[in-house]
Scaffold this motif. Structure first.
Motif, PDB file in Angstrom:
ATOM      1  N   GLY A 136       0.446  -1.324   0.229  1.00  0.00           N
ATOM      2  CA  GLY A 136       0.002   0.517   0.312  1.00  0.00           C
ATOM      3  C   GLY A 136       1.056   1.024   0.210  1.00  0.00           C
ATOM      4  N   GLU A 137       1.661   1.284   0.528  1.00  0.00           N
ATOM      5  CA  GLU A 137       2.887   2.692   0.878  1.00  0.00           C
ATOM      6  C   GLU A 137       3.542   2.653  -0.711  1.00  0.00           C
ATOM      7  N   THR A 138       4.030   2.338  -1.407  1.00  0.00           N
ATOM      8  CA  THR A 138       4.306   1.746  -2.366  1.00  0.00           C
ATOM      9  C   THR A 138       3.594   2.360  -3.879  1.00  0.00           C
ATOM     10  N   LEU A 139       1.939   1.435  -3.192  1.00  0.00           N
ATOM     11  CA  LEU A 139       1.225   2.122  -4.740  1.00  0.00           C
ATOM     12  C   LEU A 139       1.091   3.450  -3.851  1.00  0.00           C
ATOM     13  N   ARG A 140       1.651   3.542  -2.779  1.00  0.00           N
ATOM     14  CA  ARG A 140       0.774   5.893  -2.503  1.00  0.00           C
ATOM     15  C   ARG A 140       1.650   6.192  -3.050  1.00  0.00           C
ATOM     16  N   ASP A 141       3.004   5.901  -2.389  1.00  0.00           N
ATOM     17  CA  ASP A 141       4.321   7.038  -2.522  1.00  0.00           C
ATOM     18  C   ASP A 141       5.197   6.560  -3.561  1.00  0.00           C
ATOM     19  N   ALA A 142       5.718   5.804  -3.456  1.00  0.00           N
ATOM     20  CA  ALA A 142       6.639   5.240  -4.106  1.00  0.00           C
ATOM     21  C   ALA A 142       6.537   5.140  -5.686  1.00  0.00           C
ATOM     22  N   ALA A 143       5.481   4.588  -6.097  1.00  0.00           N
ATOM     23  CA  ALA A 143       5.376   4.548  -7.854  1.00  0.00           C
ATOM     24  C   ALA A 143       5.446   4.947  -8.605  1.00  0.00           C
ATOM     25  N   PRO A 144       4.205   6.188  -8.267  1.00  0.00           N
ATOM     26  CA  PRO A 144       4.091   8.220  -8.404  1.00  0.00           C
ATOM     27  C   PRO A 144       5.332   8.822  -8.700  1.00  0.00           C
ATOM     28  N   GLU A 145       5.692   8.587  -7.708  1.00  0.00           N
ATOM     29  CA  GLU A 145       7.057   9.173  -7.528  1.00  0.00           C
ATOM     30  C   GLU A 145       8.489   8.834  -7.963  1.00  0.00           C
ATOM     31  N   LEU A 146       8.390   6.957  -8.744  1.00  0.00           N
ATOM     32  CA  LEU A 146       9.878   6.851  -9.237  1.00  0.00           C
ATOM     33  C   LEU A 146       9.222   6.922 -10.713  1.00  0.00           C
ATOM     34  N   LEU A 147       8.034   6.725 -11.204  1.00  0.00           N
ATOM     35  CA  LEU A 147       7.381   6.987 -12.727  1.00  0.00           C
ATOM     36  C   LEU A 147       7.817   8.921 -13.184  1.00  0.00           C
ATOM     37  N   VAL A 148       7.331   9.554 -11.586  1.00  0.00           N
ATOM     38  CA  VAL A 148       8.040  11.550 -12.068  1.00  0.00           C
ATOM     39  C   VAL A 148       9.340  11.554 -12.074  1.00  0.00           C
ATOM     40  N   ALA A 149      10.257  10.798 -11.439  1.00  0.00           N
ATOM     41  CA  ALA A 149      11.424  11.077 -11.357  1.00  0.00           C
ATOM     42  C   ALA A 149      11.999  10.352 -12.253  1.00  0.00           C
ATOM     43  N   CYS A 150      11.719  10.061 -13.026  1.00  0.00           N
ATOM     44  CA  CYS A 150      12.404   8.360 -14.735  1.00  0.00           C
ATOM     45  C   CYS A 150      12.291   9.878 -15.066  1.00  0.00           C
ATOM     46  N   ALA A 151      10.870  10.539 -15.625  1.00  0.00           N
ATOM     47  CA  ALA A 151      10.190  11.585 -16.464  1.00  0.00           C
ATOM     48  C   ALA A 151      11.511  12.454 -16.371  1.00  0.00           C
ATOM     49  N   GLN A 152      11.731  12.548 -14.734  1.00  0.00           N
ATOM     50  CA  GLN A 152      11.980  13.768 -14.470  1.00  0.00           C
ATOM     51  C   GLN A 152      14.081  14.180 -14.825  1.00  0.00           C
ATOM     52  N   ILE A 153      14.555  12.993 -14.977  1.00  0.00           N
ATOM     53  CA  ILE A 153      15.584  12.847 -15.651  1.00  0.00           C
ATOM     54  C   ILE A 153      15.730  12.782 -16.941  1.00  0.00           C
ATOM     55  N   LEU A 154      14.726  12.207 -17.836  1.00  0.00           N
ATOM     56  CA  LEU A 154      14.798  12.366 -19.272  1.00  0.00           C
ATOM     57  C   LEU A 154      14.526  13.095 -19.347  1.00  0.00           C
ATOM     58  N   PHE A 155      13.408  14.633 -18.910  1.00  0.00           N
ATOM     59  CA  PHE A 155      13.946  15.498 -19.634  1.00  0.00           C
ATOM     60  C   PHE A 155      15.176  16.384 -19.333  1.00  0.00           C
ATOM     61  N   ILE A 156      15.432  16.373 -18.311  1.00  0.00           N
ATOM     62  CA  ILE A 156      16.784  16.582 -17.809  1.00  0.00           C
ATOM     63  C   ILE A 156      17.942  16.376 -18.836  1.00  0.00           C
ATOM     64  N   LEU A 157      18.149  15.256 -18.881  1.00  0.00           N
ATOM     65  CA  LEU A 157      18.686  15.193 -19.804  1.00  0.00           C
ATOM     66  C   LEU A 157      18.559  15.736 -20.930  1.00  0.00           C
ATOM     67  N   GLY A 158      17.670  16.030 -21.727  1.00  0.00           N
ATOM     68  CA  GLY A 158      17.153  16.017 -22.407  1.00  0.00           C
ATOM     69  C   GLY A 158      17.856  17.797 -22.718  1.00  0.00           C
ATOM     70  N   ALA A 159      17.599  18.535 -21.803  1.00  0.00           N
ATOM     71  CA  ALA A 159      17.956  20.078 -21.754  1.00  0.00           C
ATOM     72  C   ALA A 159      19.384  20.446 -21.875  1.00  0.00           C
ATOM     73  N   LEU A 160      19.617  19.321 -21.252  1.00  0.00           N
ATOM     74  CA  LEU A 160      21.076  19.048 -21.318  1.00  0.00           C
ATOM     75  C   LEU A 160      22.261  18.945 -22.960  1.00  0.00           C
ATOM     76  N   LEU A 161      21.082  18.377 -23.968  1.00  0.00           N
ATOM     77  CA  LEU A 161      21.916  17.572 -24.724  1.00  0.00           C
ATOM     78  C   LEU A 161      21.461  19.160 -25.102  1.00  0.00           C
ATOM     79  N   LEU A 162      20.395  20.104 -25.649  1.00  0.00           N
ATOM     80  CA  LEU A 162      20.233  21.220 -26.548  1.00  0.00           C
ATOM     81  C   LEU A 162      20.537  21.881 -25.260  1.00  0.00           C
ATOM     82  N   VAL A 163      20.914  21.926 -24.566  1.00  0.00           N
ATOM     83  CA  VAL A 163      21.609  23.437 -24.300  1.00  0.00           C
ATOM     84  C   VAL A 163      22.913  23.791 -24.640  1.00  0.00           C
TER      85      VAL A 163
END
Length: 577
Positions: A136-163
């Motif tokens: 229950g704690e994973t579904l409430r906290d970890a799963a959404p945060e993990l997906l968002v953190a992975c998305a943030q990493i991809l976004f930042i890497l994209g920004a790094l390559l653009l800049v």
């Protein structure tokens, strides 16, 4: 180790996807809000980099103010979106956790009684508490945060390559280190965490058994043995926990090195590139800020990945019970028993890792008859009773009702066919009425009172049917709890009843009265009594005599006495003691 199954990684993934899909809109909303907040978080370093370049080009204070307002607006919007995302994530997680617990309860109730008994209270308790809470704690906290953190990493890497593609490559080196370390960790962590969970369950089982048997331990002087068993269980749990700790230490050491490498490379490389005009100072500043910013989502991924392995192992234990209800659902389409006739044909049975305790039993029960099963201790009486109640499945041969194997019936249908009553009873928290209506939810007070009267209940509780039962209220002794269980049997109204020491906690006179009252209340029902007091055999239509797991005699009481043999010897021994 547990006798209950553990779900495979594929089964866990499939169950998790199904759970998310059941509340897909809420999960999608959480991801969308978090993704929007992550995108707004990228604006800060980019705006600061632009500001550095504008200042070098002669920007005015108004330009600086406008960039500052944009930074403030992006930060506020990011905070608001993140807050709303966390709110929706908690609601989603709590709903999902409730579904997991409800599914687990349904699956535990659908387990065959023998399977649940062999599993032990420690394993079932840990799956229903610690494991389901972790999921229950994973579904409430970890799963959404993990997906968002992975998305943030991809976004930042994209920004790094653009800049700045050259400087951005340094960030890729850090991510590559994290990926390699994670792959090493994931290959080794699942079995380690499963072993950790199993060792915790074994420890709970050992402590529970010692606590529940405290009086026996004290009476027989078993304290040193139980203490040794407890220490062994603690040592096992400690070893399992240390294995996971060693994995985490190595994993985090590799992760820290992956963080340090990009920072070490980007500063001198950035200075060289700026000096040669390959990049602007603003691009170098933005790249450094993005590399600093990427550490946060990487930290999130690493921490959640470590916790996710523990919760995935917990989910594997919770989801391991899924085949039980699936099997029940698969059986609901089978034909119902043709009649109430129970047949035992060529039955052999052995407990796990043991020799046969029943050897080729054949028995044909006429609906409505009373059969007493007698024999010396260890002759197989209780085992036969469990087979006749569908609790156990024979190793070879068959036990059928109306032509359908008893052990193949769904629990709901089985309990309408056969009910087993032993001397072990449970009084649930709640009123006397609640405890009785477990067997017949629609019964009125008149039916409940009649069932109590049939087992010789003394109506002396302070509030009658409304009396609250339990440790903090009115406590029933063993004899009253046994009468309560027999009253439930009358309310359940099965066509076959198996009694195994069902009146053992009553004094002989009360037991005799209760058995006769029960026989009158169950007229027309098949009653199989595992007889330890042979007056039960005297009242039966037939007596089955067991010795060393074999049926040695079968017939009415008077005929068996006249024939002599084992039953006559048992009868004479019982009458003289």
């Amino acid at each position: 180790m547990s006798t209950l199954p553990i779900a495979s990684p594929r089964q866990v993934r499939r169950a998790a996807v199904a759970l998310v899909r059941s509340d897909g809109r809420a999960f999608a909303a959480v991801l969308a809000l978090d993704a929007a907040a992550a995108l707004l978080g990228l604006a800060g370093p980019w705006l600061l980099g632009r500001l550095v370049d504008r200042i070098r080009a002669g920007a005015t204070t108004g330009d600086v103010d406008r960039v500052g307002l944009l930074l403030l607006g992006c930060a506020l919007a990011q905070i608001l979106l993140g807050r709303q995302a966390r709110y929706l994530a908690h609601r989603f997680g709590e709903r999902s956790a409730a579904k997991v617990r409800e599914q687990l309860l349904d699956r535990v109730l659908a387990l065959p009684a023998g399977t649940a008994e062999r599993a032990g209270t420690g394993d079932l308790t840990s799956r229903g508490t610690a494991d389901s809470t972790a999921v229950g704690e994973t579904l409430r906290d970890a799963a959404p945060e993990l997906l968002v953190a992975c998305a943030q990493i991809l976004f930042i890497l994209g920004a790094l390559l653009l800049v700045g593609p050259l400087l951005g490559g340094c960030g890729l080196l850090g991510v590559l280190g994290v990926v390699l370390a994670s792959r090493w960790y994931l290959r080794r962590s699942r079995p380690a965490y499963l072993a950790d969970r199993a060792a915790t369950a074994d420890l709970a089982e050992t402590l529970s058994a010692t606590a529940h048997g405290a009086r026996t331990v004290d009476a027989l002087g078993l304290g040193p043995q139980r203490l040794a068993a407890g220490r062994a269980a603690v040592a096992g749990a400690h070893r399992a926990r240390m294995r996971t700790l060693h994995l985490r230490l190595r994993f985090f050491a590799a992760i820290n090195l992956s963080y340090l490498l990009p920072a070490v490379l980007v500063l001198p490389l950035g200075a060289v590139l700026v000096a040669h005009g390959a990049v602007t100072p603003g691009a170098a500043v933005a790249t450094a800020l993005y590399l600093q910013r990427i550490a946060d989502p990487l930290d999130t991924v690493v921490i959640l990945l470590e916790g996710l392995q523990s919760s995935t192992a917990a989910y594997a234990r919770v989801e391991g019970l899924a085949p039980a209800p699936a099997a029940v659902r698969a059986r609901t389409g089978e034909p119902a028993p043709a009649d109430d006739r129970i047949r035992v044909t060529g039955v052999r049975y052995a407990y796990p890792d043991g020799p046969d305790v029943l050897h080729g039993l054949d028995l044909d029960l006429t609906p409505g008859e009373r059969l007493a099963v007698v024999g010396p201790s260890g002759s197989g009486k209780t085992t036969l009773g469990r087979l006749l109640a569908g609790v156990e499945r024979p190793r070879t041969g068959s036990v059928t009702v109306g032509g359908v194997p008893l052990a193949d019936l769904a629990p709901e249908r089985l309990r309408r066919q056969v009910v087993l009553v032993t001397q072990e009873h449970h009084v649930f928290l709640g009123t006397l009425r609640d405890n009785l209506r477990i067997a017949a939810p629609g019964a009125d007070d008149a039916a409940l009172t009649a069932a109590l009267d049939a087992v010789g209940w003394e109506h002396d509780l302070p509030d009658g049917l409304d009396t609250a039962l339990g440790p903090a209220a009115t406590r029933l002794d063993g004899a009253r709890a046994q009468q309560l269980a027999l009253a439930r049997v009358i309310l359940a109204d099965p066509h076959t009843l198996v009694l195994d020491e069902a009146t053992a906690l009553l004094d002989p006179a009360t037991a005799r009265h209760t058995e006769r009252a029960l026989a009158a209340a169950l007229t027309g029902r098949t009653v199989i009594a595992i007889a330890h007091r042979l007056h039960t055999a005297h009242d039966a239509d037939r007596v089955a005599v067991l010795a060393h797991g074999r049926l040695t005699a079968l017939g009415p009481h008077e005929e068996l006495l006249a024939a002599g043999g084992p039953y006559a010897d048992l009868w004479r021994t019982w009458r003289t003691t």
